[in-house]
Write an enzyme that holds these catalytic residues in place. Structure first.
Site, PDB file in Angstrom:
ATOM      1  N   GLU A 178       0.825  -1.211   0.000  1.00  0.00           N
ATOM      2  CA  GLU A 178       0.000   0.000   0.000  1.00  0.00           C
ATOM      3  C   GLU A 178       0.862   1.265   0.000  1.00  0.00           C
ATOM      4  OE1 GLU A 178      -3.040   0.363  -0.581  1.00  0.00           O
ATOM      5  OE2 GLU A 178      -3.723  -1.706  -0.447  1.00  0.00           O
ATOM      6  N   CYS A 220     -13.816   1.619 -14.351  1.00  0.00           N
ATOM      7  CA  CYS A 220     -14.340   2.979 -14.176  1.00  0.00           C
ATOM      8  C   CYS A 220     -13.166   3.957 -14.199  1.00  0.00           C
ATOM      9  CB  CYS A 220     -15.111   3.059 -12.853  1.00  0.00           C
ATOM     10  SG  CYS A 220     -16.060   4.572 -12.682  1.00  0.00           S
ATOM     11  N   CYS A 263     -18.229   1.513 -19.312  1.00  0.00           N
ATOM     12  CA  CYS A 263     -19.512   1.326 -18.618  1.00  0.00           C
ATOM     13  C   CYS A 263     -20.254   0.082 -19.111  1.00  0.00           C
ATOM     14  CB  CYS A 263     -20.385   2.553 -18.790  1.00  0.00           C
ATOM     15  SG  CYS A 263     -19.657   4.016 -18.043  1.00  0.00           S
ATOM     16  N   CYS A 300     -19.345  -2.829 -17.056  1.00  0.00           N
ATOM     17  CA  CYS A 300     -19.262  -2.589 -15.611  1.00  0.00           C
ATOM     18  C   CYS A 300     -20.252  -3.469 -14.837  1.00  0.00           C
ATOM     19  CB  CYS A 300     -19.550  -1.120 -15.336  1.00  0.00           C
ATOM     20  SG  CYS A 300     -19.565  -0.746 -13.581  1.00  0.00           S
ATOM     21  N   CYS A 354     -25.647   2.552 -11.021  1.00  0.00           N
ATOM     22  CA  CYS A 354     -24.862   3.773 -11.256  1.00  0.00           C
ATOM     23  C   CYS A 354     -25.752   4.904 -11.768  1.00  0.00           C
ATOM     24  CB  CYS A 354     -23.747   3.480 -12.254  1.00  0.00           C
ATOM     25  SG  CYS A 354     -22.733   4.928 -12.585  1.00  0.00           S
TER      26      CYS A 354
HETATM   27 FE1  SF4 Z   1     -18.172   3.781 -13.557  1.00  0.00          FE
HETATM   28 FE2  SF4 Z   1     -20.817   3.886 -13.476  1.00  0.00          FE
HETATM   29 FE3  SF4 Z   1     -19.572   3.478 -15.789  1.00  0.00          FE
HETATM   30 FE4  SF4 Z   1     -19.582   1.600 -13.891  1.00  0.00          FE
HETATM   31  S1  SF4 Z   1     -21.336   2.379 -15.017  1.00  0.00           S
HETATM   32  S2  SF4 Z   1     -17.841   2.256 -15.151  1.00  0.00           S
HETATM   33  S3  SF4 Z   1     -19.473   2.823 -12.034  1.00  0.00           S
HETATM   34  S4  SF4 Z   1     -19.460   5.312 -14.512  1.00  0.00           S
END
Ligand code: SF4
Length: 413
Positions: free
Chosen positions: A58, A214, A221, A224, A230
């Site tokens: 970290e 993201c 997206c 995702c 989201c």
């Molecule tokens: Fe990011 Fe929302 Fe796109 Fe997922 S859907 S990559 S959380 S902006």
């Protein structure tokens, strides 16, 4: 007290929280990157060694890319596999291994903290985020949460740059993400969301999502795993955040988490409307004259003079070619004269400014400094005696130079 955050910015529906955790963890199990510190944290039975391994990773990962860290991490753990081993290392050894990784005070503080654990805490790492932050120098809220959740299974959230981006998008938070009001909300949210049975995996999954899906400029997206949760994505698709179909933002400009009325949603930016930060101060410009002094060593090979920087401040304790900070806007001739005077005082013998050969300029960007090194060389006949009161110094061959605790900027020079 901060104004209460409207419900749409929070995770107040337990069913949604549960679904989000499940989707994120399932994705993490399928897609996580194989990283050496993850393998060690997952298989190491000794809790102190797990904590130490996560701590080292970290600290190295602060401000540094994963790909760069892997090699440093592996070499570090090979050389100092335990806290006890690190506590016995010298600062010189730590700086040598850290050379090139940047932000050198991190290595120094890591070693100081290891010494403290060994001498004051009987060699045992603190087990909670609160104690880690309180007792270990250089361990802030994020690092403490990461060590406690990943190594010891404490259900505590973490907020780093990746998490800030993901949470601000998930909940359309457009107020300045570095402001205390938003920071507090993000920590609250991270603590609400963190999975109670797999806190370390959940935190790593949230950070991994920010790092690989993201992303700041071109988020993926479509791939995702939490897109159905989201609000930024919904707003991009449908023009409005889900569950609040009748308003664009929360209200009439007093929401502490919405974008300011002066900078409303920009549909050309889509989800990258979030997060938003106050403009950063531009880096400070600095000029430094640097002289590569060269002599023939005993076997005829060239040797170069290094001097050690002070033990505090920028690049503390690292070695460099003799250098002198310059005032801005000096004429080249004046710069050369000042460097010659500096070398002369230090070597105790005359140095003619015209003997300094200009080599070129090297630019190096530190986080807050735009540094220009004006590089000269000076070949020397015979030996020189240096004033030891000014700073420790030594002559090195080219190979020794590369193995020394020198910064990336000096390697460029
Ligand atoms: Fe990011 Fe929302 Fe796109 Fe997922 S859907 S990559 S959380 S902006």
């Amino acid at each position: 007290a901060p104004a209460p955050a409207p419900a749409r910015h929070l995770f107040s529906d337990p069913a949604e929280v549960e679904a989000l955790r499940g989707n994120l963890l399932a994705w993490y199990d399928r897609c996580k990157r194989d990283l050496p510190w993850r393998a060690l944290a997952a298989t190491e039975p000794d809790a102190d060694r797990r904590g130490y391994a996560v701590w080292v990773s970290e600290i190295m990962l602060q401000q540094t890319q994963v790909a760069t860290v892997i090699d440093y991490y592996n070499r570090w753990m090979q050389k100092w596999p335990t806290l006890q081993a690190l506590a016995q290392a010298s600062l010189e050894e730590v700086n040598e291994l850290w050379a090139g990784l940047g932000y050198y005070s991190r290595g120094k503080r890591l070693q100081e903290a290891a010494r403290k654990v060994v001498s004051e805490l009987a060699g045992q790492m603190p087990r909670t985020a609160e104690d880690l932050q309180k007792l270990l120098p250089g361990v802030g809220r994020y690092t403490a949460g990461a060590i406690a959740s990943i190594s010891y299974g404490q259900a505590t959230g973490v907020v780093d740059g990746n998490v800030i981006r993901v949470l601000c998008r998930l909940r359309c938070i457009g107020a300045d993400s570095s402001s205390p009001a938003v920071t507090d909300r993000l920590w609250d949210m991270a603590n609400v969301l963190v999975d109670r049975s797999r806190p370390g995996d959940f935190n790593q999954a949230l950070m991994e999502l920010g790092a690989t899906v993201c992303m700041p400029k071109a988020p993926l997206c479509g791939e995702c795993p939490v897109k159905q949760h989201c609000q930024a994505w919904c707003r991009k698709l449908f023009g409005n955040p889900r569950k609040v179909p009748d308003v664009e933002d929360c209200g009439v400009g007093d929401c502490p988490l919405c974008p300011p009325a002066t900078e409303p949603w920009d549909s050309s930016l889509g989800v990258t409307n979030f997060p938003r930060k106050a403009a950063k101060k531009p880096p400070r410009a600095m000029r430094t004259a640097t002289c590569v002094l060269e002599r023939r060593g005993c076997h005829g090979a060239p040797e170069y003079l290094l001097v050690q920087r002070p033990s505090s401040g920028l690049l503390a304790g690292l070695w460099e070619f003799p250098s002198l900070p310059l005032a801005q806007d000096l004429q080249e001739e004046r710069e050369r004269e000042e460097l010659a005077d500096h070398l002369q005082a230090w070597m105790g013998r005359p140095v003619a400014a015209k003997g300094l050969q200009f080599i070129g300029e090297v630019i190096h960007i530190f986080s807050h400094i735009h540094q220009t090194y004006v590089v000269y060389s000076l070949p020397l006949d015979g030996d020189v005696t240096l004033d030891p009161a000014l700073s420790p110094s030594r002559w090195v061959t080219k190979d020794e130079f590369h193995a020394s605790a020198v910064s990336t900027a000096m390697k460029k020079v």
